[in-house]
Write a protein that holds these residues in place. Structure first.
Motif, mmCIF file in Angstrom:
data_model
loop_
_atom_site.group_PDB
_atom_site.id
_atom_site.type_symbol
_atom_site.label_atom_id
_atom_site.label_comp_id
_atom_site.label_asym_id
_atom_site.label_seq_id
_atom_site.Cartn_x
_atom_site.Cartn_y
_atom_site.Cartn_z
ATOM 1 N N ILE A 159 10.807 0.040 -10.389
ATOM 2 C CA ILE A 159 9.930 1.195 -10.628
ATOM 3 C C ILE A 159 8.497 0.793 -10.310
ATOM 4 C CG2 ILE A 159 9.068 2.845 -12.332
ATOM 5 C CD1 ILE A 159 11.663 2.507 -13.854
ATOM 6 N N LEU A 160 7.859 1.556 -9.427
ATOM 7 C CA LEU A 160 6.456 1.340 -9.062
ATOM 8 C C LEU A 160 5.671 2.550 -9.544
ATOM 9 C CD1 LEU A 160 4.415 -0.492 -7.561
ATOM 10 C CD2 LEU A 160 4.896 0.827 -5.495
ATOM 11 N N ASP A 161 4.858 2.357 -10.570
ATOM 12 C CA ASP A 161 4.119 3.445 -11.214
ATOM 13 C C ASP A 161 2.630 3.249 -10.954
ATOM 14 O OD1 ASP A 161 3.157 5.479 -12.738
ATOM 15 O OD2 ASP A 161 4.190 4.919 -14.582
ATOM 16 N N ASP A 162 2.020 4.201 -10.247
ATOM 17 C CA ASP A 162 0.601 4.105 -9.897
ATOM 18 C C ASP A 162 -0.113 5.389 -10.307
ATOM 19 O OD1 ASP A 162 -1.855 3.549 -8.891
ATOM 20 O OD2 ASP A 162 -1.286 3.609 -6.780
ATOM 21 N N PRO A 163 -0.910 5.355 -11.375
ATOM 22 C CA PRO A 163 -1.674 6.559 -11.759
ATOM 23 C C PRO A 163 -2.649 7.014 -10.681
ATOM 24 C CG PRO A 163 -1.626 4.943 -13.549
ATOM 25 C CD PRO A 163 -1.093 4.255 -12.337
ATOM 26 N N GLY A 164 -3.130 6.074 -9.854
ATOM 27 C CA GLY A 164 -4.067 6.444 -8.794
ATOM 28 C C GLY A 164 -3.405 7.063 -7.584
ATOM 29 N N GLY A 165 -2.074 6.961 -7.465
ATOM 30 C CA GLY A 165 -1.350 7.577 -6.355
ATOM 31 C C GLY A 165 -1.537 6.910 -5.023
ATOM 32 N N ASN A 166 -1.961 5.622 -5.002
ATOM 33 C CA ASN A 166 -2.236 4.938 -3.742
ATOM 34 C C ASN A 166 -1.245 3.824 -3.432
ATOM 35 O OD1 ASN A 166 -4.535 6.348 -2.796
ATOM 36 N ND2 ASN A 166 -5.803 5.299 -4.308
ATOM 37 N N SER A 167 -0.115 3.774 -4.121
ATOM 38 C CA SER A 167 0.917 2.793 -3.829
ATOM 39 C C SER A 167 1.989 3.424 -2.947
ATOM 40 C CB SER A 167 1.530 2.244 -5.121
ATOM 41 O OG SER A 167 0.568 1.509 -5.851
ATOM 42 N N PHE A 168 2.880 2.570 -2.448
ATOM 43 C CA PHE A 168 3.810 3.040 -1.420
ATOM 44 C C PHE A 168 5.054 2.174 -1.406
ATOM 45 C CE2 PHE A 168 5.312 2.532 3.000
ATOM 46 C CZ PHE A 168 5.685 3.826 3.276
ATOM 47 N N MET A 169 6.218 2.833 -1.202
ATOM 48 C CA MET A 169 7.480 2.157 -0.940
ATOM 49 C C MET A 169 8.042 2.696 0.366
ATOM 50 S SD MET A 169 9.816 1.566 -4.318
ATOM 51 C CE MET A 169 9.404 0.326 -5.551
ATOM 52 N N GLU A 170 8.479 1.820 1.225
ATOM 53 C CA GLU A 170 8.953 2.232 2.544
ATOM 54 C C GLU A 170 10.281 2.978 2.447
ATOM 55 O OE1 GLU A 170 10.163 0.240 6.850
ATOM 56 O OE2 GLU A 170 9.914 -1.016 5.069
ATOM 57 N N ASN A 171 10.381 4.025 3.250
ATOM 58 C CA ASN A 171 11.632 4.766 3.403
ATOM 59 C C ASN A 171 12.167 4.472 4.802
ATOM 60 O OD1 ASN A 171 13.741 6.551 3.610
ATOM 61 N ND2 ASN A 171 12.482 8.397 3.575
ATOM 62 N N PRO A 172 13.166 3.599 4.947
ATOM 63 C CA PRO A 172 13.667 3.264 6.289
ATOM 64 C C PRO A 172 14.357 4.414 6.989
ATOM 65 C CG PRO A 172 15.072 2.283 4.605
ATOM 66 C CD PRO A 172 13.894 2.873 3.888
ATOM 67 N N LEU A 173 14.705 5.470 6.275
ATOM 68 C CA LEU A 173 15.380 6.623 6.861
ATOM 69 C C LEU A 173 14.417 7.735 7.240
ATOM 70 C CD1 LEU A 173 18.436 6.884 4.409
ATOM 71 C CD2 LEU A 173 18.273 5.599 6.543
ATOM 72 N N SER A 174 13.114 7.516 7.075
ATOM 73 C CA SER A 174 12.114 8.550 7.343
ATOM 74 C C SER A 174 12.283 9.099 8.760
ATOM 75 C CB SER A 174 10.721 7.951 7.163
ATOM 76 O OG SER A 174 9.734 8.900 7.402
ATOM 77 N N PRO A 175 12.169 10.435 8.954
ATOM 78 C CA PRO A 175 11.679 11.455 8.011
ATOM 79 C C PRO A 175 12.756 12.054 7.114
ATOM 80 C CG PRO A 175 11.993 12.444 10.141
ATOM 81 C CD PRO A 175 12.355 10.999 10.298
ATOM 82 N N ARG A 176 13.983 11.527 7.154
ATOM 83 C CA ARG A 176 15.020 12.031 6.269
ATOM 84 C C ARG A 176 14.809 11.525 4.846
ATOM 85 N NH1 ARG A 176 20.404 10.086 8.929
ATOM 86 N NH2 ARG A 176 19.074 8.294 9.349
ATOM 87 N N ASP A 177 15.463 12.175 3.893
ATOM 88 C CA ASP A 177 15.392 11.751 2.507
ATOM 89 C C ASP A 177 16.199 10.477 2.311
ATOM 90 O OD1 ASP A 177 13.841 13.917 1.852
ATOM 91 O OD2 ASP A 177 15.545 15.171 1.303
ATOM 92 N N ASP A 178 15.711 9.623 1.433
ATOM 93 C CA ASP A 178 16.402 8.374 1.087
ATOM 94 C C ASP A 178 17.122 8.595 -0.241
ATOM 95 O OD1 ASP A 178 17.278 5.861 0.509
ATOM 96 O OD2 ASP A 178 15.389 4.862 0.941
ATOM 97 N N PRO A 179 18.445 8.544 -0.254
ATOM 98 C CA PRO A 179 19.155 8.796 -1.518
ATOM 99 C C PRO A 179 18.910 7.731 -2.578
ATOM 100 C CG PRO A 179 20.674 8.042 0.185
ATOM 101 C CD PRO A 179 19.360 8.280 0.866
ATOM 102 N N HIS A 180 18.434 6.557 -2.173
ATOM 103 C CA HIS A 180 18.193 5.475 -3.131
ATOM 104 C C HIS A 180 16.752 5.433 -3.634
ATOM 105 C CE1 HIS A 180 22.164 3.879 -2.241
ATOM 106 N NE2 HIS A 180 21.871 3.857 -0.946
ATOM 107 N N LEU A 181 15.879 6.277 -3.060
ATOM 108 C CA LEU A 181 14.458 6.264 -3.417
ATOM 109 C C LEU A 181 14.071 7.615 -3.995
ATOM 110 C CD1 LEU A 181 11.776 4.691 -3.372
ATOM 111 C CD2 LEU A 181 11.374 5.625 -1.085
#
Length: 480
Positions: A159-181
């Motif tokens: 879990i990556l929780d950022d109140p500032g909204g400036n963090s990021f986790m890569e989605n290798p399936l982009s632009p499709r939805d990632d079922p694990h993310l």
């Protein structure tokens, strides 16, 4: 006492935003460090990323951990606070390995201090972190890489929780939805605002404390309007007048163009996804006169833009369109051209623009409506009426065809927007029941082209006389 070198690299993460990578190294002592900063603003809402790590490929996902973010692994009750590994850009494997090494470096000191309970707890966490990262355990230092790869993988959650909204986790399936993310956005508490350096509310300052359960302690200037529980409570007018958010309308005096009485124009800055910021201006007065206009924000682009839309169904008529005040419109089937600046800046649909063009052509032509649109005199001194001449008949035909196009009775048609400043935008068609996955093949009915502006276009826009080079040069010495 040595001198190190700091290297700055502005770069962009696809589907995220621009970041600034900072690296420091010192050849004298060998110390090195790197971190990531965000030159942009604090986002209106915080973000929470939840990743279910199900195989080894998930360890290669890139992660940006901002200095306001907390990373948690609930399976082992492990947390990386904001002050630790702040401004980090790495893979999930790299973050796990770095955390394990940091805990391992303090084990000798814990043992020396006789803190055996903490030593054994940290030892268990280190083993699990190495196991998650696919590294050798402390008891498997001499294990080869083949035996490690054949070892069973243990799924876990991050879990990556950022109140500032400036963090990021890569989605290798982009632009499709990632079922694990899973990505969640939330509104910050007053204490989270305070931790980010945002100003608390006047009520909180008066009381000298911040209570997350008290909605009056939330500063509405830190919240997007229309979507927070703070708006369910009444706040005094003096406090409300102190709110100045980016999406709050600004008001300035403007005389009415119809009755010339003093009035007010409201202006607001809005952001269109996948496009840019725009300035919306609206005017309404009690005499009945009203007007609204949209202007593009930001810098002048290097090239112009030509947008061609093939309208073949009612869904295409419902496309959202932003036509800037510098854009021209062409309808080749009618040999119709609306010159640059016509109708000003408009945000509507293709149907709405066709309707506006029909109304504008009908009312600006004094012979386009009333008796003159049906009957004409053969001579200047009155007498018998004649049939409309060929030019007038063609004008009436264009109006009728425009009306049929707007009502969906005449397909197909071509709708072209030519904007030398590239401040216009056409959205995708809306079809009932369509999902994001059904739009992956692209938009066959939309063609966007960039082109070099001509000298005459630059002259009209005032760009030929605009010079920005050497504006920081030394000024001439004063004459004596």
């Amino acid at each position: 006492s040595g001198n190190g070198v700091t290297t700055l690299l502005p770069t962009e993460i696809p589907t995220f935003r621009n970041i600034l990578v900072i690296a420091f190294s010192c050849d004298d002592c060998g110390y090195s460090n790197n971190e990531v900063n965000f030159s942009g603003e604090i986002q209106p809402r915080g973000q929470k990323w939840t990743l279910s790590v199900s195989d080894r490929n998930d360890l290669n996902r890139q992660i940006v951990k901002a200095d306001s973010a907390t990373l948690v692994i609930p399976d082992i009750d492990f947390e990386i606070p904001p002050a630790t590994q702040r401004g980090t850009i790495s893979t999930l494997e790299g973050i796990l390995t770095k955390s394990a090494n940091a805990l391992e470096s303090q084990q000798a000191e814990r043992l020396q201090l006789g803190d055996l309970d903490n030593f054994h707890r940290c030892h268990g966490v280190i083993e699990r972190l190495r196991q998650y990262a696919g590294k050798a355990l402390l008891s498997e230092v001499h294990s080869d890489e083949k035996s490690l790869s054949s070892r069973a993988f243990h799924p876990f959650s991050v879990i990556l929780d950022d109140p500032g909204g400036n963090s990021f986790m890569e989605n290798p399936l982009s632009p499709r939805d990632d079922p694990h993310l899973k990505i969640e956005q939330y509104y910050r508490t007053p204490n989270q605002d305070m931790a980010l350096g945002l100003q608390p509310s006047q009520h909180a300052q008066t009381e000298g404390t911040i209570d997350d359960s008290n909605p009056l302690h939330k500063n509405p200037a830190n919240v997007t309007q229309g979507s927070h529980m703070i708006e369910e409570f009444s706040i005094d007018d003096a406090y409300q007048s102190s709110i100045l958010g980016r999406e709050e309308p600004m008001v300035f005096p403007t005389p009415c163009a119809s009755c010339h009485q003093p009035a007010e124009t409201k202006m607001c800055v809005a952001n269109i996804p996948n496009f840019k910021e725009v300035v919306i201006m609206a005017f309404l007065f009690h005499c009945g006169y009203k007007n609204n206009e949209i202007k593009g924000g930001g810098a002048i682009p290097e090239r112009g833009c030509r947008i061609t839309v093939t309208v073949s169904s009612a869904a295409d008529l419902a496309r959202e369109v932003l036509k800037s005040d510098t854009a021209a419109i062409f309808v080749p089937e009618l040999d119709l051209e609306l010159s640059s600046g016509g109708m000003g800046g408009v945000y509507s649909t293709i149907e709405g623009l066709l309707t506006k063009m029909h109304e504008r052509l009908k009312h600006v032509n004094p012979f386009g409506h009333g008796d003159s649109s049906m009957q004409q005199h053969t001579t200047n001194d009155g007498g018998a009426f004649s049939e409309p001449d060929s030019s007038h008949a063609k004008f009436i035909s264009v109006l009728e065809n425009l009306q049929q196009m707007a009502s969906g009775q005449l397909f197909p048609l071509t709708f072209v927007i030519l904007d030398p400043l590239a401040n216009s935008f056409v959205g995708p068609p809306y079809r009932q029941g369509e999902t994001a996955k059904s739009k992956e093949n692209g938009d066959d009915g939309l063609l966007v082209e960039q082109y070099e502006r001509s000298h005459s276009e630059n002259e009209v826009l005032g760009l030929n006389d605009m010079r920005t080079e050497h504006n920081q040069g030394e000024s001439e010495a004063p004459k004596t």
